[in-house]
Design a protein around this motif. Structure first.
Motif, short mmCIF file in Angstrom:
data_model
loop_
_atom_site.label_atom_id
_atom_site.label_comp_id
_atom_site.label_asym_id
_atom_site.label_seq_id
_atom_site.Cartn_x
_atom_site.Cartn_y
_atom_site.Cartn_z
N ASP A 1 33.86 -22.36 -16.01
CA ASP A 1 32.85 -22.99 -15.16
C ASP A 1 33.50 -23.95 -14.16
OD1 ASP A 1 29.99 -23.12 -14.65
OD2 ASP A 1 30.13 -25.20 -15.30
N LEU A 2 34.47 -24.72 -14.60
CA LEU A 2 35.17 -25.65 -13.72
C LEU A 2 35.90 -24.92 -12.59
CD1 LEU A 2 36.65 -28.14 -16.35
CD2 LEU A 2 34.81 -28.62 -14.70
N VAL A 3 36.55 -23.83 -12.92
CA VAL A 3 37.28 -23.06 -11.90
C VAL A 3 36.29 -22.48 -10.89
CG1 VAL A 3 38.75 -21.04 -11.48
CG2 VAL A 3 39.26 -22.57 -13.40
N ALA A 4 35.21 -21.87 -11.37
CA ALA A 4 34.22 -21.29 -10.46
C ALA A 4 33.62 -22.36 -9.55
CB ALA A 4 33.12 -20.59 -11.26
N GLU A 5 33.33 -23.51 -10.10
CA GLU A 5 32.78 -24.60 -9.30
C GLU A 5 33.79 -25.13 -8.29
OE1 GLU A 5 31.27 -27.32 -12.24
OE2 GLU A 5 29.42 -26.16 -12.49
N ARG A 6 35.08 -25.09 -8.63
CA ARG A 6 36.09 -25.54 -7.67
C ARG A 6 36.18 -24.56 -6.50
NH1 ARG A 6 37.64 -30.07 -5.54
NH2 ARG A 6 39.48 -29.67 -4.28
N GLU B 1 43.61 -17.76 -5.35
CA GLU B 1 44.40 -17.96 -6.58
C GLU B 1 43.50 -18.45 -7.72
OE1 GLU B 1 47.59 -17.25 -7.30
OE2 GLU B 1 47.91 -16.44 -5.28
N LEU B 2 42.56 -19.32 -7.38
CA LEU B 2 41.60 -19.78 -8.40
C LEU B 2 40.76 -18.62 -8.91
CD1 LEU B 2 40.48 -23.18 -6.84
CD2 LEU B 2 41.67 -22.89 -9.04
N ASN B 3 40.41 -17.68 -8.04
CA ASN B 3 39.66 -16.50 -8.48
C ASN B 3 40.50 -15.62 -9.40
OD1 ASN B 3 36.91 -16.42 -7.77
ND2 ASN B 3 37.45 -16.14 -5.62
#
Length: 164
Positions: A70-75, A24-26
């Protein structure tokens, strides 16, 4: 059913549920990339009497979107998975309207409003799923995003309504 160590990741989260949240984050990541590009386009192409006001605002919004990307990718990485990183993946997972050659102020602001509304829908799904497994890292991030975007939505709608 008893949970074994193999079913829990290093963060203490259930692996299968964390994988769903990462997926879902992706999707959110993909949509933020489209949102970011839309903002760049309207920033570059805006015309008219409100050029200076909106040009600066759209730059502020795309800089914020870049940080969130960037925050989403890092999560996703923190959860133990791989963030999407190709335009092909972004387009395949996109749910936002793609703005092309938008230079009119009201059309640009309406694109931002519609995009934020769609992002909020995705974020609320993630918020609920992350709450269900006590994934406070993802949950907190989604709460922060939602709070900021709701305020931006209110401001954009206030601006838009002055045109009516």
């Amino acid at each position: 059913m008893k949970t074994t160590e193999k079913e829990i990741n290093i963060l203490g989260l259930p692996v299968k549920e964390a994988e769903v949240i990462a997926a879902e984050l992706n999707i959110l990541l993909s949509n933020f990339q489209v949102y970011y590009q839309n903002l760049r386009g309207i920033h570059w192409n805006i015309r008219g009497k409100r050029f200076f006001q909106l040009h600066v605002k759209f730059e502020e919004l795309y800089n914020d979107a870049q940080v969130k990307i960037d925050l989403v990718a890092e999560r996703v990485l923190t959860l133990g998975f791989t963030p999407l990183h190709t335009f092909e993946d972004y387009i395949k997972n996109n749910k936002l309207t793609v703005g092309k050659n938008i230079s009119k102020d009201t059309e640009a602001v309406h694109l931002v409003i519609a995009s934020i509304a769609d992002l909020l829908k995705i974020e609320r799904v993630i918020l609920e799923e992350s709450a269900n497994i006590n994934d406070e890292g993802t949950n907190s991030m989604m709460s922060d995003f939602i709070k900021e975007q709701e305020k931006t939505m209110w401001m954009m709608k206030a601006w838009s309504e002055e045109e009516i």
